[in-house]
Motif scaffolding. Structure first.
Motif, short mmCIF file in Angstrom:
data_model
loop_
_atom_site.label_atom_id
_atom_site.label_comp_id
_atom_site.label_asym_id
_atom_site.label_seq_id
_atom_site.Cartn_x
_atom_site.Cartn_y
_atom_site.Cartn_z
N VAL A 147 -60.20 -51.56 -51.96
CA VAL A 147 -60.46 -52.29 -50.73
C VAL A 147 -60.39 -53.78 -51.02
O VAL A 147 -60.89 -54.24 -52.04
N ALA A 148 -59.77 -54.54 -50.10
CA ALA A 148 -59.65 -56.00 -50.27
C ALA A 148 -59.69 -56.66 -48.90
O ALA A 148 -59.65 -55.99 -47.86
N VAL A 149 -59.78 -57.98 -48.90
CA VAL A 149 -59.79 -58.78 -47.66
C VAL A 149 -58.71 -59.83 -47.76
O VAL A 149 -58.54 -60.47 -48.81
N SER A 150 -57.97 -60.02 -46.69
CA SER A 150 -56.90 -61.01 -46.70
C SER A 150 -57.36 -62.29 -45.99
O SER A 150 -58.11 -62.24 -45.02
N ARG A 151 -56.90 -63.40 -46.51
CA ARG A 151 -57.10 -64.67 -45.79
C ARG A 151 -56.02 -64.72 -44.70
O ARG A 151 -54.85 -64.95 -44.99
N GLY A 152 -56.43 -64.52 -43.48
CA GLY A 152 -55.46 -64.38 -42.40
C GLY A 152 -55.33 -62.91 -42.03
O GLY A 152 -56.22 -62.10 -42.26
N LYS A 153 -54.18 -62.54 -41.49
CA LYS A 153 -53.98 -61.17 -41.01
C LYS A 153 -53.62 -60.22 -42.15
O LYS A 153 -52.82 -60.55 -43.02
N ALA A 154 -54.19 -59.03 -42.07
CA ALA A 154 -53.88 -58.01 -43.07
C ALA A 154 -52.43 -57.54 -42.95
O ALA A 154 -51.80 -57.18 -43.95
N SER A 155 -51.90 -57.55 -41.74
CA SER A 155 -50.52 -57.08 -41.53
C SER A 155 -49.52 -57.94 -42.30
O SER A 155 -48.46 -57.46 -42.70
N GLU A 156 -49.85 -59.23 -42.51
CA GLU A 156 -48.94 -60.13 -43.23
C GLU A 156 -48.83 -59.75 -44.70
O GLU A 156 -47.80 -60.01 -45.33
N VAL A 157 -49.88 -59.15 -45.24
CA VAL A 157 -49.86 -58.75 -46.65
C VAL A 157 -48.75 -57.75 -46.92
O VAL A 157 -48.01 -57.84 -47.90
N PHE A 158 -48.60 -56.77 -46.01
CA PHE A 158 -47.65 -55.69 -46.23
C PHE A 158 -46.21 -56.08 -45.93
O PHE A 158 -45.28 -55.30 -46.17
N LYS A 159 -46.01 -57.28 -45.43
CA LYS A 159 -44.65 -57.76 -45.19
C LYS A 159 -44.00 -58.28 -46.47
O LYS A 159 -42.78 -58.45 -46.54
N ILE A 160 -44.82 -58.56 -47.49
CA ILE A 160 -44.30 -59.08 -48.75
C ILE A 160 -43.81 -57.93 -49.61
O ILE A 160 -44.53 -56.96 -49.85
N GLN A 161 -42.57 -58.01 -50.08
CA GLN A 161 -42.00 -56.98 -50.95
C GLN A 161 -41.92 -57.51 -52.38
O GLN A 161 -41.07 -58.34 -52.70
N PRO A 162 -42.81 -57.06 -53.26
CA PRO A 162 -42.78 -57.52 -54.66
C PRO A 162 -41.49 -57.07 -55.35
O PRO A 162 -40.85 -56.09 -54.96
#
Length: 390
Positions: A147-162
């Motif tokens: 479990v984690a918390v994002s600064r801003g929207k959580a949906s933006e986290v999953f848009k990043i493709q490592p």
């Protein structure tokens, strides 16, 4: 009465076949599964009557792309074909979001490979209690899901493709597993199993923070909760002290900038450390007694020609590192006790273990006792190696 062996064998085979067939009645073929790797939760901007709605983002694996060319699973996520699918659904709660997901996909949601759940900053400030119940209660959920918390929207986290792995969820999970013990700015991971025990005991939590900047994910800092609400953020440098106050040893670096050091600014690399946290009841208040033993090397200095074998310099390094540790821990402890009033270092759990009778009588008023807690530190720093440059 004698039983015909022929009829007995036939009956036995029939029974075995019946049990074999009934054991697979609810089996779902693997290609019919939508393997959910990550979930992000944000508040919705729209409302239906008086009901608050949420935006649930599902990161779903695309098995063919995950395997890569020729069915090989090696390599990173830099291929042209995306390896995951992100689906965002607006709903009243997580169960209704799942129902909508099933009406959207031609597959059945499967949580066997769920790696990560991210709460958006705005939602975390409002409270996550009514949403974590879904993850605690549903038997399909993996208790080891982080479990984690994002600064801003959580949906933006999953848009990043490592580039190094196939999914954002796996990338963040690996970061926490592999680097947390080697970096003082990365908070120790929290999963739903641990989180559930905290909620049952009514203990506060601190969760790793995720920041998205220019198509890059960074795990740094900590989200501090009081109850189920996000109340503050700690920086990466403050996480070092948070981990030690929590009783968690870790390796990493301490940067020292001081004009009085002839060698110039230097970096102390922690190679080993031990932390002992003990609660002491003193009258009607508690003292958090922290004892730390830290060993390390000189990883870098500003003046490379300085004689680092000088005994005076070695003593100076040990004193400066000790001062910085004590100062940083005192500042973070003061913020938790006086400013945020949140026991996310689990000091209450230690009180419960050391003073069970006191805890049973006063656990409902623990926050009042925690607000009057003092910190006493004993820190011993040893510089073991200064490097190979003379």
């Amino acid at each position: 009465m004698r039983i015909n062996n022929k009829y007995f064998v036939v009956a036995l085979i029939a029974i075995i076949i019946i049990f074999t067939l009934t054991g697979c009645w609810d089996m779902v073929e693997i290609e019919r599964n939508a393997f959910i790797l990550g979930i992000g939760l944000d508040p919705s901007e729209s409302k239906s009557g008086n009901d608050e709605r949420i935006m649930v983002t599902y990161q779903i694996a695309l098995p063919a792309a995950m395997l890569g060319p020729g069915g090989q699973g090696e390599g990173g996520g830099g291929q042209e074909q995306p390896s995951t699918l992100n689906v965002t659904i607006e709903a009243k709660n997580l169960m209704m979001a799942e129902q909508t997901l099933m009406a959207t996909l031609n597959q059945l949601p499967n949580y066997d490979h769920l790696q990560l759940v991210v709460f958006g900053e705005e939602l975390a400030k409002k409270g996550i209690g009514k949403y974590v119940d879904f993850f605690f209660r549903d038997p399909r959920m993996r208790q080891r899901t982080k479990v984690a918390v994002s600064r801003g929207k959580a949906s933006e986290v999953f848009k990043i493709q490592p580039k190094t792995v196939k999914s954002t969820s796996q990338y963040i999970s690996d970061l926490l597993d592999e680097n947390e013990k080697r970096s003082l700015i990365l908070l120790m991971p929290m999963d739903f199993g641990i989180m559930q025990r905290h909620f049952i005991r009514r203990l506060d939590v601190c969760l790793p923070g995720i920041t998205v900047k220019k198509n890059t994910l960074t795990l740094q800092g900590a989200a501090i909760f009081s109850g189920d609400k996000l109340v503050a953020w700690l920086t990466g440098s403050q996480v070092m002290s948070l981990k030690w106050l929590h009783g968690e040893p870790a390796k990493g670096i301490i940067d020292i900038s001081n004009d009085k050091v002839k060698a110039g600014n230097f970096v102390f690399n922690i190679t080993d450390n031990k932390v002992s946290i003990k609660p002491v009841l003193d009258g009607n208040r508690f003292i958090l007694k922290a004892k730390m033993e830290v060993e390390g090397d000189i990883a870098e200095i500003q003046n490379e020609r300085f004689n680092t074998y000088d005994l005076g310099f070695i003593q100076q390094v040990e004193d400066l590192v000790k001062q910085k540790i004590m100062q940083s821990c005192s500042e973070v402890f003061s913020k938790l006790v006086d400013q945020y009033k949140t026991d996310c270092i689990e000091f209450g759990r230690r009180v419960q273990n050391y003073y069970p009778d006191f805890w049973e009588k006063n656990k409902d008023n623990w926050k009042e006792y925690f607000a009057n807690t003092d910190l006493e530190m004993e820190v011993d720093v040893k510089l073991r190696r200064v490097g190979v440059i003379k």
